[in-house]
Design a protein around this motif. Structure first.
Motif: not given
Length: 362
Positions: A256-261
């Protein structure tokens, strides 16, 4: 065999590719010739084929209207187009709607993901090398599955325990668990991404940023839940699309990969920034758009803060968001100002009825 095999590009089956994030992803994939696209979309209220109008003459893009719950259709499409990967964007996504009517969220987000996993497993198990080894199932999820943070809590990591607080986030959490189980039980080569709040072109105007833009332009109230201090991390949709593609081609299966701004903002600050942009781009004499701000009764189970730690994708895959929030927000407001025909097409009587039901009774 389909007409999408005229070139040497891989073929992606994208579900929900006429929605906000899905359409931006499809457009980006075809713009940069990353892959051929088969787009399966149910065309619910939040989907719009106008989002993809520029692809109407693209012979390596194919659209099918259909439901991810239709197992026969899924099997047919997999057999016909022989995709190299499946990317699952198909989902009901609006928390407010999930509170009022959760059934669709359970059916699409949980059962639909299950049907897609089952069809994918059957298809993948029949593949031969090297296509079988290269196949991927990429599931697009949300940071809301992790629950809520206080102002001082560390940001969500991939190993943060799930604690969903709305029917929407619970349905996405269940889907995430199903995807994980198909990797561990059947070895299906799955990947999952959990992203923060997206913004940018083509977003259906039930979400905070486009709702604020359009209400302000029409002189309507700008409703803010509670005290306006709820915090979200804001991710420009095209940055998100870049990250999704990177995970698809370089991500480690089963992960799983978290993607944020990297842009945490309170809801009130976001609305005030939109108002300031409109004061410059669409000024009215002796009027400030911020005068339209109104505070309304908070929604049930409203999570206080979402924050994402995306150091894993940064360290392992080399991704970081490119867009500065203030610049991205300016681009977004300008897009809505420049695309009034698109706005008019989505703001139907049904949409107006929903806005009245959800906001005017609070």
């Amino acid at each position: 065999m389909s007409n999408l095999n005229k070139n040497d590009l891989p073929t992606l089956l994208v579900t929900g590719g006429a929605g906000f994030i899905g359409a931006n992803f499809v457009l980006q994939v075809r713009k940069f010739k990353w892959a051929n696209i088969v787009n399966l979309d149910k065309l619910t209220y939040a989907s719009n084929l106008q989002n993809l109008a520029e692809l109407q003459d693209d012979t390596n893009y194919y659209f099918i209207q259909g439901d991810v719950n239709n197992s026969e259709l899924l099997s047919y499409l997999l057999e016909k187009y022989q995709p190299d990967a499946i990317i699952n964007f198909a989902a009901e996504t609006h928390v407010d709607r999930s509170i009022i009517s959760p059934h669709n969220f359970i059916q699409t987000n949980i059962v639909g993901t299950f049907e897609l996993l089952e069809a994918s497993k059957a298809y993948w198990q029949k593949l031969t090398s090297p296509k079988k080894e290269k196949f991927r199932f990429l599931h697009i999820s949300t940071d809301e599955v992790y629950g809520s943070l206080s102002s001082t809590d560390p940001a969500f990591r991939e190993d943060t325990p799930y604690a969903p607080n709305s029917p929407y986030s619970a349905s996405k959490a269940a889907a995430d668990h199903l995807v994980r189980s198909y990797y561990h039980t059947y070895n299906l080569p799955t990947l999952t991404t959990n992203c923060s709040n997206n913004y940018g072109p083509l977003q259906f105007p039930e979400k905070l940023i486009p709702l604020t833009i359009l209400n302000a332009l029409n002189g309507k109230s700008l409703p803010i839940y509670g005290d306006g201090q709820n915090i979200r991390d804001w991710l420009y949709v095209r940055d998100h699309c870049d990250a999704i593609y990177l995970v698809l081609i370089e991500g480690c299966i089963g992960e799983t990969y978290n993607i944020c701004g990297m842009n945490e903002q309170t809801n009130l600050v976001v609305v005030e920034k939109i108002c300031a942009i409109l004061d410059k781009l669409a000024p009215k004499d002796n009027f400030q758009y911020s005068s339209l701000i109104s505070f309304i009764k908070d929604r049930p189970g409203h999570d206080r803060r979402y924050g994402i730690d995306c150091s894993k994708i940064s360290k392992n895959l080399g991704w970081k968001p490119k867009e500065n929030f203030d610049v991205g927000l300016l681009k977004t407001v300008q897009w809505y100002l420049n695309n009034s025909a698109w706005v008019d097409s989505v703001c139907t009587g049904t949409y107006q009825g929903w806005i009245k039901q959800n906001y005017e009774t609070r």
